[in-house]
Write a protein that holds these residues in place. Structure first.
Motif, PDB file in Angstrom:
ATOM      1  N   UNK A  83       0.976  26.677  14.221  1.00  0.00           N
ATOM      2  CA  UNK A  83       2.428  26.441  14.129  1.00  0.00           C
ATOM      3  C   UNK A  83       2.737  24.953  13.906  1.00  0.00           C
ATOM      4  N   UNK A  84       1.911  24.084  14.487  1.00  0.00           N
ATOM      5  CA  UNK A  84       2.170  22.643  14.329  1.00  0.00           C
ATOM      6  C   UNK A  84       1.869  22.196  12.890  1.00  0.00           C
ATOM      7  N   UNK A  85       0.807  22.769  12.293  1.00  0.00           N
ATOM      8  CA  UNK A  85       0.521  22.467  10.881  1.00  0.00           C
ATOM      9  C   UNK A  85       1.719  22.931  10.034  1.00  0.00           C
ATOM     10  N   UNK A  86       2.234  24.099  10.378  1.00  0.00           N
ATOM     11  CA  UNK A  86       3.409  24.636   9.672  1.00  0.00           C
ATOM     12  C   UNK A  86       4.582  23.669   9.754  1.00  0.00           C
ATOM     13  N   UNK A 119      11.062  28.212   9.259  1.00  0.00           N
ATOM     14  CA  UNK A 119      10.012  28.288  10.279  1.00  0.00           C
ATOM     15  C   UNK A 119       9.057  29.448  10.003  1.00  0.00           C
ATOM     16  N   UNK A 120       9.428  30.266   9.016  1.00  0.00           N
ATOM     17  CA  UNK A 120       8.577  31.410   8.677  1.00  0.00           C
ATOM     18  C   UNK A 120       7.516  31.078   7.640  1.00  0.00           C
ATOM     19  N   UNK A 121       7.354  29.790   7.318  1.00  0.00           N
ATOM     20  CA  UNK A 121       6.312  29.425   6.352  1.00  0.00           C
ATOM     21  C   UNK A 121       4.970  30.001   6.834  1.00  0.00           C
ATOM     22  N   UNK A 122       4.301  30.725   5.931  1.00  0.00           N
ATOM     23  CA  UNK A 122       3.004  31.329   6.267  1.00  0.00           C
ATOM     24  C   UNK A 122       3.122  32.626   7.048  1.00  0.00           C
ATOM     25  N   UNK A 123       4.350  32.983   7.439  1.00  0.00           N
ATOM     26  CA  UNK A 123       4.499  34.102   8.363  1.00  0.00           C
ATOM     27  C   UNK A 123       4.577  35.473   7.702  1.00  0.00           C
ATOM     28  N   UNK A 178      11.217  18.669  18.035  1.00  0.00           N
ATOM     29  CA  UNK A 178      12.384  18.085  17.374  1.00  0.00           C
ATOM     30  C   UNK A 178      12.644  18.746  16.019  1.00  0.00           C
ATOM     31  N   UNK A 179      11.577  19.122  15.332  1.00  0.00           N
ATOM     32  CA  UNK A 179      11.757  19.826  14.056  1.00  0.00           C
ATOM     33  C   UNK A 179      12.414  21.182  14.317  1.00  0.00           C
TER      34      UNK A 179
END
Ligand code: NAD
Ligand code: ZN
Length: 352
Positions: A184-187, A237-241, A218-219
């Motif tokens: 998730x942090x890489x995302x 926030x759904x990148x890659x999801x 913060x993001x």
């Protein structure tokens, strides 16, 4: 200690630092006039941190009761939720009392949903103890449970009144659980922050925890503030999801979420490059970041099958599928395509 204020319908603070658990009583007193606190947690976290939390709350002259359930995703359902309601009723928690969710995302979602619904909503404090829960699930107010028909299909938006991220708790977290947060942090870096991405790419995450946790929070704060009820920008926030969920589902949840999202990011960035709408260097960067953190970058499964299943996503409202692509590192955007184009698009991303 770092403090981030989230300006949702009801603003609240997120405190990030070391040694916060032993002072939880004082922090709770600052935000709540409650007399009684129900701490809800799972068995593993209870063994590690329940005593510290209970002692601190008692030292602040609060009455404390606790409910412990077996750890793991299987507990995030009505079979655990209903006994929690019985417990809250037995303990006579009133509308001015408080629930503390002490644990990972499972505890946060479940205890948060109990708080959202018990007496039509009482206050709750999130005390996330996994990397994923600290940077993702404890921020944004989504609470809920799984049903036999799917994950997270029943839930409510209920913002906590305080989030305490005690970084010391991550020292006991097994490496495999830690990797879920890494995904998730890489995302987060990929969609919004090139500097964060570079730290993630270095693989030196534990060395930079205060920076990484604060920056990811913060993001998420910014995205959540602009779209509290998840109708637009929050989709970033759904990148890659989308692919990640397809893989998770296909693997019957035997491969954990963060790893599936990692592979999902690798697949979708390769697909974008193959379709001529993404720079191939973005895919290379994702792969490097995953590899440097000991995460898988690919998985040999039947993606055609996996995509079919995810196209039946119960939360999708139209024939348009929105997926998240990356213009340059730190700049994610929403890309809409007819749902029927999704499978051929993804298959381009898994061609050898
Ligand atoms: N609400 C949201 O916005 C949101 C966002 C992302 C994920 N989620 C949900 O979060 C859940 C996953 O969360 P998770 O990855 O934290 O899983 P989890 O809560 O199951 O925790 C993983 C494991 O780590 C253990 N654990 C927790 N803290 C520990 C510590 N400090 N030391 C040692 N062990 C510890 C737990 O007992 C558990 O066995 C999923 O249900 C997912 O749907 C919700
Ligand atoms: Zn996720």
């Amino acid at each position: 200690m770092n403090q981030i204020t989230v300006h949702t319908s009801r603003p609240y603070n997120i405190l990030i630092g070391n040694g916060l658990l032993k002072d939880i009583g004082r922090y709770v007193k600052e935000v709540s006039g409650c007399h009684k606190v129900a701490v809800i947690t799972d068995d593993i976290v209870a063994g590690l941190y329940l005593q510290t939390v209970t002692d601190s709350l008692r030292q602040a002259d609060l009455r404390v009761c606790s409910y412990v359930f077996p750890n793991g995703e299987a507990s995030k359902c009505h079979r655990t939720l209903l006994p929690i309601y019985d417990f809250l009723i037995r303990e006579q928690l009133t509308r001015s009392d408080l629930i503390v969710a002490l644990g990972g995302g499972v505890v946060g979602d479940l205890a948060g949903f109990a708080a959202a619904t018990y007496l039509r909503g009482i206050d709750f404090v999130q005390v996330p103890t996994t990397f994923l829960a600290q940077i993702d699930s404890s921020v944004g107010g989504k609470t809920g449970v799984d049903t036999d028909g799917g994950k997270n299909l029943v839930g409510a938006f209920h913002q906590p009144i305080l989030v305490l991220c005690d970084l010391d708790t991550l020292s006991t977290l097994p490496e495999e659980n830690f990797k879920d947060g890494v995904g998730e942090a890489i995302k987060c870096g990929m969609i919004r922050d090139a500097k964060l991405f570079e730290v993630m790419r270095s693989g030196q995450v534990r060395e930079h925890l205060p920076y990484v946790v604060s920056t990811c929070i913060d993001i998420k704060r910014k995205v959540v503030e602009s779209d509290e009820l998840d109708k637009g920008e929050r989709m970033l926030l759904n990148f890659g999801h989308t692919v990640g969920h397809a893989i998770e589902n296909h693997m019957h949840y035997q491969l954990t979420h963060g790893k599936c999202v990692g592979i999902g990011m690798a697949v979708i960035t390769k697909a974008a490059a193959a379709a001529g709408i993404g720079d191939p260097s973005i895919h290379d960067a994702v792969v490097q970041a995953l590899q440097n953190n000991g995460m898988p970058v690919s998985l040999d499964i039947d993606y055609s099958d996996a995509c079919e299943a995810c196209l039946h996503d119960k939360k999708r409202s139209s024939n348009i599928l929105k997926c998240i692509l990356i213009r340059s590192i730190g700049d994610g955007y929403i890309y809409a395509m007819p749902a029927e184009n999704f499978k051929p698009f993804v298959l381009k991303g898994v061609e050898k």
